[in-house]
Design a protein around this motif. Sequence first.
Motif, PDB file in Angstrom:
ATOM      1  N   PHE A  16     -44.906  18.997  35.626  1.00 59.08           N
ATOM      2  CA  PHE A  16     -45.313  19.134  33.665  1.00 59.08           C
ATOM      3  C   PHE A  16     -43.490  19.315  32.940  1.00 59.08           C
ATOM      4  CE2 PHE A  16     -46.386  20.267  29.665  1.00 59.08           C
ATOM      5  CZ  PHE A  16     -47.283  19.260  29.569  1.00 59.08           C
ATOM      6  N   GLY A  17     -42.932  18.158  32.693  1.00 55.10           N
ATOM      7  CA  GLY A  17     -41.924  18.601  31.812  1.00 55.10           C
ATOM      8  C   GLY A  17     -40.642  18.106  32.567  1.00 55.10           C
ATOM      9  N   ASP A 181     -40.776  13.866  25.658  1.00 56.27           N
ATOM     10  CA  ASP A 181     -42.456  14.039  25.628  1.00 56.27           C
ATOM     11  C   ASP A 181     -42.936  14.359  26.868  1.00 56.27           C
ATOM     12  OD1 ASP A 181     -44.361  13.301  25.004  1.00 56.27           O
ATOM     13  OD2 ASP A 181     -44.873  12.079  23.801  1.00 56.27           O
ATOM     14  N   ARG A 183     -46.004  14.610  28.083  1.00 54.71           N
ATOM     15  CA  ARG A 183     -46.689  14.626  28.093  1.00 54.71           C
ATOM     16  C   ARG A 183     -47.139  13.699  28.656  1.00 54.71           C
ATOM     17  NH1 ARG A 183     -48.838  13.391  22.243  1.00 54.71           N
ATOM     18  NH2 ARG A 183     -47.227  12.234  22.614  1.00 54.71           N
ATOM     19  N   HIS A 187     -52.146  10.606  26.220  1.00 53.09           N
ATOM     20  CA  HIS A 187     -52.432  12.311  25.661  1.00 53.09           C
ATOM     21  C   HIS A 187     -52.248  11.719  24.298  1.00 53.09           C
ATOM     22  CE1 HIS A 187     -53.402  15.422  28.815  1.00 53.09           C
ATOM     23  NE2 HIS A 187     -53.857  14.566  28.749  1.00 53.09           N
ATOM     24  N   ARG A 192     -53.685  19.973  20.378  1.00 50.82           N
ATOM     25  CA  ARG A 192     -53.670  20.579  21.869  1.00 50.82           C
ATOM     26  C   ARG A 192     -52.073  21.020  21.864  1.00 50.82           C
ATOM     27  NH1 ARG A 192     -55.481  17.549  27.200  1.00 50.82           N
ATOM     28  NH2 ARG A 192     -54.774  19.070  28.275  1.00 50.82           N
ATOM     29  N   TYR A 194     -49.929  22.622  24.826  1.00 54.89           N
ATOM     30  CA  TYR A 194     -49.387  22.237  25.644  1.00 54.89           C
ATOM     31  C   TYR A 194     -48.455  22.969  26.389  1.00 54.89           C
ATOM     32  CZ  TYR A 194     -50.266  17.471  24.979  1.00 54.89           C
ATOM     33  OH  TYR A 194     -51.437  16.607  24.643  1.00 54.89           O
ATOM     34  N   GLY A 195     -48.710  23.998  27.562  1.00 58.20           N
ATOM     35  CA  GLY A 195     -47.717  24.609  28.143  1.00 58.20           C
ATOM     36  C   GLY A 195     -46.923  24.036  29.329  1.00 58.20           C
ATOM     37  N   MET A 196     -45.831  24.999  28.979  1.00 57.39           N
ATOM     38  CA  MET A 196     -44.422  23.869  30.142  1.00 57.39           C
ATOM     39  C   MET A 196     -43.963  25.200  30.599  1.00 57.39           C
ATOM     40  SD  MET A 196     -41.441  20.843  29.142  1.00 57.39           S
ATOM     41  CE  MET A 196     -40.735  22.229  29.342  1.00 57.39           C
ATOM     42  N   ASP A 202     -43.001  30.449  29.161  1.00 62.27           N
ATOM     43  CA  ASP A 202     -43.732  29.353  28.796  1.00 62.27           C
ATOM     44  C   ASP A 202     -43.202  29.011  27.721  1.00 62.27           C
ATOM     45  OD1 ASP A 202     -46.073  27.910  29.047  1.00 62.27           O
ATOM     46  OD2 ASP A 202     -47.242  29.515  28.872  1.00 62.27           O
ATOM     47  N   ARG A 204     -44.791  26.707  24.308  1.00 60.91           N
ATOM     48  CA  ARG A 204     -45.769  25.680  23.896  1.00 60.91           C
ATOM     49  C   ARG A 204     -45.877  25.282  23.004  1.00 60.91           C
ATOM     50  NH1 ARG A 204     -50.203  30.801  25.562  1.00 60.91           N
ATOM     51  NH2 ARG A 204     -49.198  31.004  26.978  1.00 60.91           N
ATOM     52  N   ARG A 206     -46.910  21.052  20.744  1.00 64.00           N
ATOM     53  CA  ARG A 206     -47.899  20.580  19.871  1.00 64.00           C
ATOM     54  C   ARG A 206     -47.204  19.120  19.720  1.00 64.00           C
ATOM     55  NH1 ARG A 206     -48.629  24.186  15.516  1.00 64.00           N
ATOM     56  NH2 ARG A 206     -47.901  23.541  13.823  1.00 64.00           N
TER      57      ARG A 206
END
Length: 221
Positions: A16-17, A181, A183, A187, A192, A194-196, A202, A204, A206
């Motif tokens: 993710f990310g 981006d 995500r 999405h 929401r 998000y955590g990356m 971490d 976090r 939105r």
Amino acid sequence: MMKPVAYFRSPFGSKFGIPRQAGVVADVRGCIVLDKEYRTADAVRGMEEFDYLWLIWGFSANKHGAKGVTVRPPRLGGNKQMGVFATRSPFRPNPIGLSSVRIDHIDYGCPDAPVIHVLGADIMDGTPIYDIKPYIPYTDAHPEARGGFTDTTEWQPLEVVVPEELRPNVPEQLLKILAQDPRPHYHNDPTRIYGMPFDGKDVRFRVDGKVLTIVEIISIN
């Protein structure tokens, strides 16, 4: 049967990310740690004479392969199907990735030497590397080549908003990564969080429309 010749070390603790293409965030640092069988200076002799490498690696974090012969590229908004062999989707018949990375330096003095430090990789921490080849401009570069849907569909980066109290903890490369981006393309929930995981933290955030706001940054123990 193929076996890894090396493993990649990266600030990206999960898929993710990760930038969707190598070189999109050119200053992201990573390194290639050779398997013990190849951990000798002779294995990289002459590498300093090149600027870039091709890495052939495995999508080790993908639990599912291609489902059919078409995929939905994020650059097209995730709502248009293209042939899997006309994209660089990670969901493929064989879970193999290809990335071009820039050589920063080779460390011959560390415990796992030689370690190849590179820039611009789109590869997760711990990823197996199956082969390393030098990038050769006279055969590998084709500046006149067409780029298919990437020529006609411009990727619009997000605006990244960082609260004043968090700015000292946000490096420039992280801003560039978030602007791409992270995500999934389907999405679209502005509430929401998000955590990356990135570089032991971490991150976090939105996203509302084209604006990404960092909410907090927490150290991962």
